[in-house]
Enzyme design. Structure first.
Site, PDB file in Angstrom:
ATOM      1  N   ASN A 197     -31.969  25.287  15.798  1.00  0.00           N
ATOM      2  CA  ASN A 197     -32.259  24.140  14.976  1.00  0.00           C
ATOM      3  C   ASN A 197     -31.739  22.805  15.662  1.00  0.00           C
ATOM      4  OD1 ASN A 197     -31.989  22.349  12.651  1.00  0.00           O
ATOM      5  ND2 ASN A 197     -29.908  23.395  11.891  1.00  0.00           N
ATOM      6  N   LYS A 244     -31.900  20.192  14.318  1.00  0.00           N
ATOM      7  CA  LYS A 244     -31.493  19.083  13.117  1.00  0.00           C
ATOM      8  C   LYS A 244     -32.173  17.750  13.321  1.00  0.00           C
ATOM      9  CE  LYS A 244     -26.931  21.611  13.332  1.00  0.00           C
ATOM     10  NZ  LYS A 244     -25.627  21.671  12.975  1.00  0.00           N
ATOM     11  N   HIS A 278     -29.946  25.637   4.648  1.00  0.00           N
ATOM     12  CA  HIS A 278     -28.737  25.411   5.557  1.00  0.00           C
ATOM     13  C   HIS A 278     -27.490  24.681   5.218  1.00  0.00           C
ATOM     14  CE1 HIS A 278     -26.983  23.448   9.047  1.00  0.00           C
ATOM     15  NE2 HIS A 278     -27.527  24.379   9.847  1.00  0.00           N
ATOM     16  N   SER A 336     -21.309  27.021  16.174  1.00  0.00           N
ATOM     17  CA  SER A 336     -21.005  26.851  17.470  1.00  0.00           C
ATOM     18  C   SER A 336     -21.131  28.007  18.614  1.00  0.00           C
ATOM     19  CB  SER A 336     -19.556  26.637  17.392  1.00  0.00           C
ATOM     20  OG  SER A 336     -19.183  25.348  16.658  1.00  0.00           O
ATOM     21  N   GLU A 366     -23.695  31.679   8.424  1.00  0.00           N
ATOM     22  CA  GLU A 366     -23.008  30.469   9.147  1.00  0.00           C
ATOM     23  C   GLU A 366     -21.865  30.148   8.577  1.00  0.00           C
ATOM     24  OE1 GLU A 366     -26.289  28.429  11.623  1.00  0.00           O
ATOM     25  OE2 GLU A 366     -26.436  27.904   9.598  1.00  0.00           O
ATOM     26  N   GLU A 398     -26.041  22.210   5.976  1.00  0.00           N
ATOM     27  CA  GLU A 398     -26.149  20.634   5.704  1.00  0.00           C
ATOM     28  C   GLU A 398     -26.866  20.414   4.677  1.00  0.00           C
ATOM     29  OE1 GLU A 398     -27.061  20.083   9.886  1.00  0.00           O
ATOM     30  OE2 GLU A 398     -24.991  21.069  10.304  1.00  0.00           O
ATOM     31  N   GLY A 456     -20.912  23.172  13.940  1.00  0.00           N
ATOM     32  CA  GLY A 456     -20.923  21.818  14.904  1.00  0.00           C
ATOM     33  C   GLY A 456     -19.443  21.333  14.926  1.00  0.00           C
TER      34      GLY A 456
END
Ligand code: PEP
Length: 253
Positions: free
Chosen positions: A9, A11, A97, A215, A169, A99, A175
């Site tokens: 991904n 992003k 996702h 991560s 996730e 985010e 991240g």
């Protein structure tokens, strides 16, 4: 037997040159294994999807979008439909996702419409789920992940759900450099597989792929992949470096 699957991904990163160069570098370094032993996809930003699909169209690496809108067409300024993504050669689409859930504010109901639209439009959705740090600390991981999966897959038949890949996730690991331990990840993956057996049937639960994300790096990929219920990896930061991403693909075989 579930074939491992590694998805990158990107992003909101890369530009018109670096997106194509990154995709080509990944293809040339993974030519021996990608497709054959491990399914691989990259998810560039919308505006570079077409350039990337064109650049790697003869490879066995698939391209996915990071989001879509659930309507087919019409007055939805700024949005992109499943048929548009399919039209330019996308195979996959991330849905929900973290985010999008926690930065943009998407809720389960919207995410369910996106998953449903992706399947109807011929895309393979990757439905992302995962708890916040405070939810884990309050022992709510099971409750949160169960709710996100039940709501995210609501109304879908067993045939339609077989098009879905799930990605666990934990939000606190995305991240941040913090990775769930292989045991923590396995525990949630097993929970998800059990839930799918309850919601659908044991055949679907055994066939569906559940990726881990948060991560992932070349140094922790193999141990995560060694867990029984971890079938692949969804990689953010490390997917922007071709050497790291290819090392993760190799660790997944
Ligand atoms: C992600 O974007 O899905 C992700 C897991 O990011 P990172 O690998 O950077 O934690």
């Amino acid at each position: 037997m579930r074939k491992p699957f590694v998805a990158g991904n990107w992003k909101m990163n890369t530009d018109s040159h670096s997106s194509v160069n990154l995709a080509k570098a990944i293809v040339s370094a993974s030519v021996e294994i990608a497709g054959e032993s491990v399914a691989v996809a990259v998810c560039p930003p919308f505006v570079y999807l077409q350039a990337v699909t064109t650049a790697i169209s003869t490879s066995s690496i698939a391209v996915g979008a990071q989001d879509l809108y659930y309507e087919q067409k019409g007055a939805f300024t700024g949005e992109i439909s499943a048929s548009m993504l399919k039209d330019i050669g996308c195979a996959y689409c991330l849905c929900g996702h973290s985010e999008r859930r926690h930065v943009i504010g998407e809720q389960d109901e919207l995410i369910n419409k996106k998953v449903t639209a992706a399947i109807s439009g011929g895309l393979l959705p990757i439905l992302c789920v995962g708890e916040l740090l405070e939810e884990r600390q309050a022992n709510k991981t099971t409750e949160v992940v169960t709710r996100q999966i039940k709501n995210g897959l609501a109304g879908l038949s067993v045939e339609k759900v077989s098009a879905v890949t799930l990605a666990y996730e934990p939000v606190w690991a995305i991240g941040t450099g913090l990775t769930a331990t292989p045991q923590q990840a396995q525990e949630v993956h097993a929970l998800i597989r059990g839930l799918l057996a309850e919601m659908y049937d044991s055949h679907l639960a055994e066939e569906i792929r559940i990726l881990y994300g948060g991560s992932v790096k070349p140094g922790n990929a193999a141990e995560l992949m060694g867990q029984r219920d971890i079938d692949g990896l969804l990689v953010g930061g490390a997917s922007l470096n071709a050497d790291d991403f290819v090392a993760i693909i190799q660790a997944a075989v």
